[in-house]
Design a protein around this motif. Structure first.
Motif, short mmCIF file in Angstrom:
data_model
loop_
_atom_site.label_atom_id
_atom_site.label_comp_id
_atom_site.label_asym_id
_atom_site.label_seq_id
_atom_site.Cartn_x
_atom_site.Cartn_y
_atom_site.Cartn_z
N MET A 167 -16.46 15.70 30.19
CA MET A 167 -15.44 14.95 31.48
C MET A 167 -16.11 15.08 32.82
O MET A 167 -17.12 15.82 32.79
N ASN A 168 -15.96 14.25 33.51
CA ASN A 168 -16.50 14.41 34.70
C ASN A 168 -16.14 15.59 35.61
O ASN A 168 -15.27 15.86 35.55
N PHE A 206 -8.82 7.56 37.00
CA PHE A 206 -9.15 8.08 35.91
C PHE A 206 -9.00 7.10 34.70
O PHE A 206 -7.77 6.71 34.33
N ARG A 207 -10.08 6.89 34.21
CA ARG A 207 -10.19 5.91 32.76
C ARG A 207 -9.91 7.40 31.89
O ARG A 207 -10.46 8.25 31.91
N ARG A 208 -9.01 6.86 31.02
CA ARG A 208 -8.97 7.54 29.67
C ARG A 208 -8.59 6.90 28.37
O ARG A 208 -8.48 5.82 28.25
N ASN A 209 -8.69 7.70 27.21
CA ASN A 209 -8.39 7.08 26.16
C ASN A 209 -6.70 7.54 25.83
O ASN A 209 -6.36 8.53 25.48
N TYR A 210 -5.70 6.48 26.26
CA TYR A 210 -4.52 6.80 26.58
C TYR A 210 -4.02 6.99 25.35
O TYR A 210 -2.90 7.47 25.16
N LYS A 211 -4.30 6.13 24.34
CA LYS A 211 -3.57 6.05 22.95
C LYS A 211 -3.84 7.36 22.36
O LYS A 211 -2.89 8.03 21.84
N LYS A 212 -4.99 7.79 22.51
CA LYS A 212 -5.17 9.22 21.82
C LYS A 212 -4.44 10.37 22.55
O LYS A 212 -3.70 11.29 22.01
N LEU A 213 -4.13 10.01 23.99
CA LEU A 213 -3.38 11.17 24.70
C LEU A 213 -2.04 11.07 24.25
O LEU A 213 -1.20 12.29 24.22
N PHE A 214 -1.41 9.89 24.23
CA PHE A 214 -0.11 9.84 23.85
C PHE A 214 -0.01 10.29 22.43
O PHE A 214 1.09 11.07 22.12
N LEU A 215 -0.65 10.04 21.60
CA LEU A 215 -0.17 10.43 20.26
C LEU A 215 -0.70 12.17 19.94
O LEU A 215 -0.16 12.74 19.24
N GLU A 216 -1.49 12.55 20.93
CA GLU A 216 -1.71 14.01 20.69
C GLU A 216 -0.60 14.83 21.18
O GLU A 216 -0.07 15.89 20.64
N LEU A 217 0.06 14.15 22.28
CA LEU A 217 1.32 14.94 22.80
C LEU A 217 2.60 14.64 21.83
O LEU A 217 3.52 15.48 21.69
N PHE A 218 2.60 13.62 21.31
CA PHE A 218 3.71 13.02 20.55
C PHE A 218 3.11 12.31 19.26
O PHE A 218 3.08 11.01 19.08
N ASP A 253 -13.51 5.26 25.85
CA ASP A 253 -13.45 6.04 24.62
C ASP A 253 -13.65 7.43 24.96
O ASP A 253 -13.06 8.29 24.06
N ARG A 254 -14.28 7.85 26.02
CA ARG A 254 -14.25 9.60 26.47
C ARG A 254 -12.62 9.86 26.81
O ARG A 254 -11.99 9.04 26.84
N ASP A 255 -12.35 11.06 26.65
CA ASP A 255 -11.10 11.53 27.01
C ASP A 255 -10.93 11.46 28.45
O ASP A 255 -9.54 10.93 28.52
#
Length: 206
Positions: free
Chosen positions: A1-2, A166-178, A150-152
């Motif tokens: 992470m930055n 902030f660039r993120r892996n948004y798909k991963k974030l949504f699926l981690e939360l739900f 591709d990074r978090d």
């Protein structure tokens, strides 16, 4: 992470409510017509009628949806000037001033809640709360269209602000939360298609 120090969850929201946000609105008063057409076609294809755009600014992404008499269209943004101009320029739709962290709508009010180039401006301290609010007010679908990495998470200096994008892996974030969300469609839209290099994911709630 930055390692750039992250702002408080509300700091960037206050920034966009200020003159900085008004200047953002002025820079973005035009839109490629393929962009609102894409959203309208996507929503119609999945039977989505009640739509909320979180961070709607002038409501330009909603232009084709507003023109559809079968759709109930809402936008919310922290920038008062943008909401005022959205009311003045749109032939329909409903636009309100409000916070992504505290959406003023009941649970499940909409078929879909979505963002386009908005979650990228939410700092780490608030990103999960923002997504939870989107999830709360939607009964069926969530859509995010944001800058992917591709990074978090990677903080990117933007218009003189050290941590406002902030660039993120948004798909991963949504699926981690739900984890029960189902990806029903996803893709990439580049500048040659009227978008600013966004990766999008349409999620369905169980």
């Amino acid at each position: 992470m930055n390692e750039t120090k992250s702002p408080d969850a509300r700091d960037v929201e206050r920034l966009f409510a200020s003159e900085f946000g008004a200047q953002y609105t002025d820079r973005n008063r035009a839109i490629d017509p393929r962009k609102p057409a894409f959203f309208h076609d996507l929503f119609r294809r999945h039977g989505i009628r009640r739509v909320l755009e979180c961070g709607s600014n002038l409501g330009l992404n909603l232009t084709d949806c507003v023109g559809d008499p079968e759709m109930d269209v809402w936008g919310i943004d922290i920038q008062r000037g943008a909401i005022r101009d959205a009311w003045a320029s749109r032939a329909g739709g409903n636009f309100v001033v409000g916070s992504l962290f505290d959406l003023p709508f009941r649970d499940g009010r909409f078929d879909l809640a979505f963002t386009c180039g908005v979650l990228i401006h939410v700092p780490p301290a608030g990103i999960r709360d923002a997504i939870r609010e989107m999830h709360r007010v939607s009964s069926r679908y969530l859509l995010c269209a944001e800058y992917h990495d591709d990074r978090d998470e990677v903080a990117v200096p933007w218009r003189g602000q050290a941590a406002a994008l902030f660039r993120r892996n948004y798909k991963k974030l949504f699926l981690e939360l739900f984890p029960d969300l189902v990806v029903v469609e996803e893709g990439y839209k580049g500048q040659e298609e009227g978008f600013d290099r966004i990766t999008w994911h349409l999620f369905r709630k169980p």
